[in-house]
Design an enzyme around this catalytic site. Structure first.
Site, PDB file in Angstrom:
ATOM      1  N   SER A  23       8.620   5.843  13.534  1.00  0.00           N
ATOM      2  CA  SER A  23       9.720   6.686  13.048  1.00  0.00           C
ATOM      3  C   SER A  23       9.725   8.031  13.766  1.00  0.00           C
ATOM      4  CB  SER A  23       9.576   6.931  11.546  1.00  0.00           C
ATOM      5  OG  SER A  23       9.767   5.732  10.849  1.00  0.00           O
ATOM      6  N   ARG A  27      12.478   9.793  16.617  1.00  0.00           N
ATOM      7  CA  ARG A  27      13.077  11.107  16.347  1.00  0.00           C
ATOM      8  C   ARG A  27      12.723  12.122  17.422  1.00  0.00           C
ATOM      9  NH1 ARG A  27      12.780   8.027  11.955  1.00  0.00           N
ATOM     10  NH2 ARG A  27      14.023   8.498  10.100  1.00  0.00           N
ATOM     11  N   GLY A  94      16.494  -1.112  13.928  1.00  0.00           N
ATOM     12  CA  GLY A  94      17.437  -0.596  12.938  1.00  0.00           C
ATOM     13  C   GLY A  94      17.472   0.928  12.975  1.00  0.00           C
ATOM     14  N   ASP A 313       7.974  -0.626   4.091  1.00  0.00           N
ATOM     15  CA  ASP A 313       7.563  -1.464   5.221  1.00  0.00           C
ATOM     16  C   ASP A 313       6.201  -2.126   5.001  1.00  0.00           C
ATOM     17  OD1 ASP A 313       9.910  -0.775   6.462  1.00  0.00           O
ATOM     18  OD2 ASP A 313       9.015   0.731   7.769  1.00  0.00           O
ATOM     19  N   LYS A 340      16.022  -6.221   5.881  1.00  0.00           N
ATOM     20  CA  LYS A 340      15.129  -5.745   6.949  1.00  0.00           C
ATOM     21  C   LYS A 340      15.209  -6.740   8.123  1.00  0.00           C
ATOM     22  CE  LYS A 340      13.792  -2.017   4.942  1.00  0.00           C
ATOM     23  NZ  LYS A 340      14.245  -0.734   5.457  1.00  0.00           N
TER      24      LYS A 340
HETATM   25  C1  S3P Z   1      12.870   3.986   8.947  1.00  0.00           C
HETATM   26  C2  S3P Z   1      13.324   3.939   7.667  1.00  0.00           C
HETATM   27  C3  S3P Z   1      13.097   2.814   6.749  1.00  0.00           C
HETATM   28  C4  S3P Z   1      12.097   1.801   7.289  1.00  0.00           C
HETATM   29  C5  S3P Z   1      12.251   1.576   8.760  1.00  0.00           C
HETATM   30  C6  S3P Z   1      12.114   2.876   9.538  1.00  0.00           C
HETATM   31  C7  S3P Z   1      13.122   5.208   9.750  1.00  0.00           C
HETATM   32  O1  S3P Z   1      14.329   2.209   6.488  1.00  0.00           O
HETATM   33  O2  S3P Z   1      12.193   0.586   6.594  1.00  0.00           O
HETATM   34  O3  S3P Z   1      11.285   0.661   9.231  1.00  0.00           O
HETATM   35  O4  S3P Z   1      12.435   5.422  10.765  1.00  0.00           O
HETATM   36  O5  S3P Z   1      14.010   5.974   9.369  1.00  0.00           O
HETATM   37  P1  S3P Z   1      15.387   2.822   5.464  1.00  0.00           P
HETATM   38  O6  S3P Z   1      16.539   3.298   6.230  1.00  0.00           O
HETATM   39  O7  S3P Z   1      15.702   1.699   4.554  1.00  0.00           O
HETATM   40  O8  S3P Z   1      14.735   3.985   4.738  1.00  0.00           O
END
Ligand code: S3P
Length: 431
Positions: A23, A27, A94, A313, A340
């Site tokens: 994450s 960013r 995602g 996760d 997911k």
């Molecule tokens: C993430 C947020 C989470 C997580 C994903 C990574 C992120 O999803 O499940 O693996 O880096 O912002 P959500 O958007 O459901 O919080």
């Protein structure tokens, strides 16, 4: 399709480090690309998901170089991105697609973005709707990727999110950097807050009160030095191994301990795991430390409510712990698992069933009836192309009677390419 046969191990005494936080790595590239001046990133996760984010920002005109483990991002400010005729490709990510959509929504040009076979099945309406409210024009395949974005000048919104999601919150915040007026976002429960912390660290005027984040318009971001800790979501597999393997103790060093991510520690403690945290530090607004877990007798517990986004996760590996625990574990309020990389309620339960573990499915979670530490019997496990399913059941293999076969394992490269090398380093002695 690659598969792996893993053998059981015990007597592991090991200290190891895992790869950088996924994450935070995404960013750092995104925010560094929008800042003015040099951003240097150490501890960056070199995995498919995050490298796709780097490729996308290079295509959008940002100079990004890598040298001896450090990533150098030569940002030229919010208005510096340029149009590309290429379709931007996020792979399996995602986080990549949703956060980058927030940035594209504010650009004065058209972009196209898509991802792999799993990404085109994941819901994008959750970001399309707020970004349209801000004034962007997005067209999709009925709410799914591929998407075409015509960005432009945006207006700030006051947005109440229907679900807790760091990806949606971050997408709106990134768009909000460009909007006129203050962007206000409220979540039903707090999801991970790495975007808020990093935006502040880069100089944005952002405040958080309860579940509400307010971003003031007009900020200029300044390039920074970012040190990325080990990913607690990757550490979780070795924490679980430490608890499940006989006569063992495993330490994972320099792990991110951001409150919005440490639900796994709280849950493992509640299940009776022996966990010690040492060496606590603060690195660019994120808490870090070393986590040691040793052989434990686990008991089933109930997991629901506010803690769910703090461990979303880690639910597949928690399910494996629950399978070895005494009694019943119930997880509710986790409907997000259905959208997911796979429907993780289904893929977890199908594989637990192959291990002979009794379970019950709910729309928003599941129950696992633990076998009280009896080693798992031989089975062939299918990851269904989901990295977290492959890694969770690799841990089950280490705690099994005669090993497990795990099919379709390339997917681990999306988040943790060094996983199997580290797992193999645990083979101290065969049972
Ligand atoms: C993430 C947020 C989470 C997580 C994903 C990574 C992120 O999803 O499940 O693996 O880096 O912002 P959500 O958007 O459901 O919080």
């Amino acid at each position: 399709m690659k598969k792996i046969q893993l053998v059981p191990v015990s007597g592991v005494k090991k200290k190891l480090s895992v790869q950088g936080d996924k994450s935070i790595s995404h960013r750092a590239v995104i925010i560094g690309s929008l800042a003015e001046g040099l951003t240097t990133v150490t501890g960056f996760l070199e995995a498919e998901d995050t490298l796709n984010t780097v490729r996308i920002f290079k295509k959008l005109g940002v100079q990004i170089k890598k040298d001896k483990g450090t990533v150098y991002i030569h940002g030229r400010g919010l208005a510096s991105l340029r149009q590309t005729p290429e379709v931007l490709y996020v792979g399996n990510s995602g986080t990549g697609i949703r956060l980058i959509l927030g940035v594209l929504a504010a650009q004065p040009f058209v972009s196209r973005i898509t991802g792999d076979a799993q990404i085109v099945k994941r819901p994008m309406k959750r970001v399309i709707e707020p970004l349209q409210m801000m004034g962007a024009s997005l067209t999709s395949n009925q709410g799914f990727a591929p998407l075409t974005v015509q960005g432009g000048s945006l207006r700030a919104i006051n947005y109440k999110m229907p679900m807790a999601s760091a990806q949606v919150k971050s997408s709106v915040l990134l768009a909000g950097l460009y909007a006129s007026g203050d962007t206000v976002i409220t979540e039903p429960e707090r999801s991970r807050d790495h975007t808020e912390r990093m935006l502040k660290y880069f100089g944005a005027d952002l405040t958080v009160k309860g579940n509400t984040v307010r971003l003031k318009s007009g900020a200029r971001l300044k390039g920074k030095r970012v040190v990325i800790p080990g990913d607690i979501s990757s550490a979780a597999y070795f924490m679980a191994a430490g608890a499940l393997l006989k006569k063992s103790s495993i330490t994972v060093t320099n792990i991110g301990l951001n409150e919005s991510r440490t639900g796994i520690i709280d849950v493992m403690k509640k299940m009776g795991a022996k966990i010690k945290i040492t060496g606590i530090k603060n690195q660019n607004g994120e808490k870090t430390g070393d986590i040691t877990v040793s052989t434990s007798s686990l008991k089933g517990i109930e997991i629901k409510g506010k803690i769910i986004p703090r461990l979303i996760d880690e639910i597949p590996v928690i399910a494996v712990l629950a399978a070895a625990a005494k009694g019943k574990t119930v997880i509710r309020g986790a409907k997000e698992l259905r959208v997911k990389e796979t429907d993780r309620i289904k893929t977890v339960l199908t594989n637990l069933d192959r291990l002979g573990i009794k379970t019950q499915e709910y729309e928003d979670g599941f129950a696992v009836f633990g076998n009280n530490g009896a080693p798992f019997t031989y089975a062939s496990i299918d990851s269904y192309g989901d990295h977290r399913i492959a890694m969770s059941f690799a841990v089950a293999a280490l705690a099994s009677e005669n090993g497990l076969l795990i099919k379709d394992i390339e997917c681990i490269n999306t988040s943790f390419p060094e996983f199997f090398t580290l797992i193999k380093s645990l083979k101290v002695k065969k049972k």
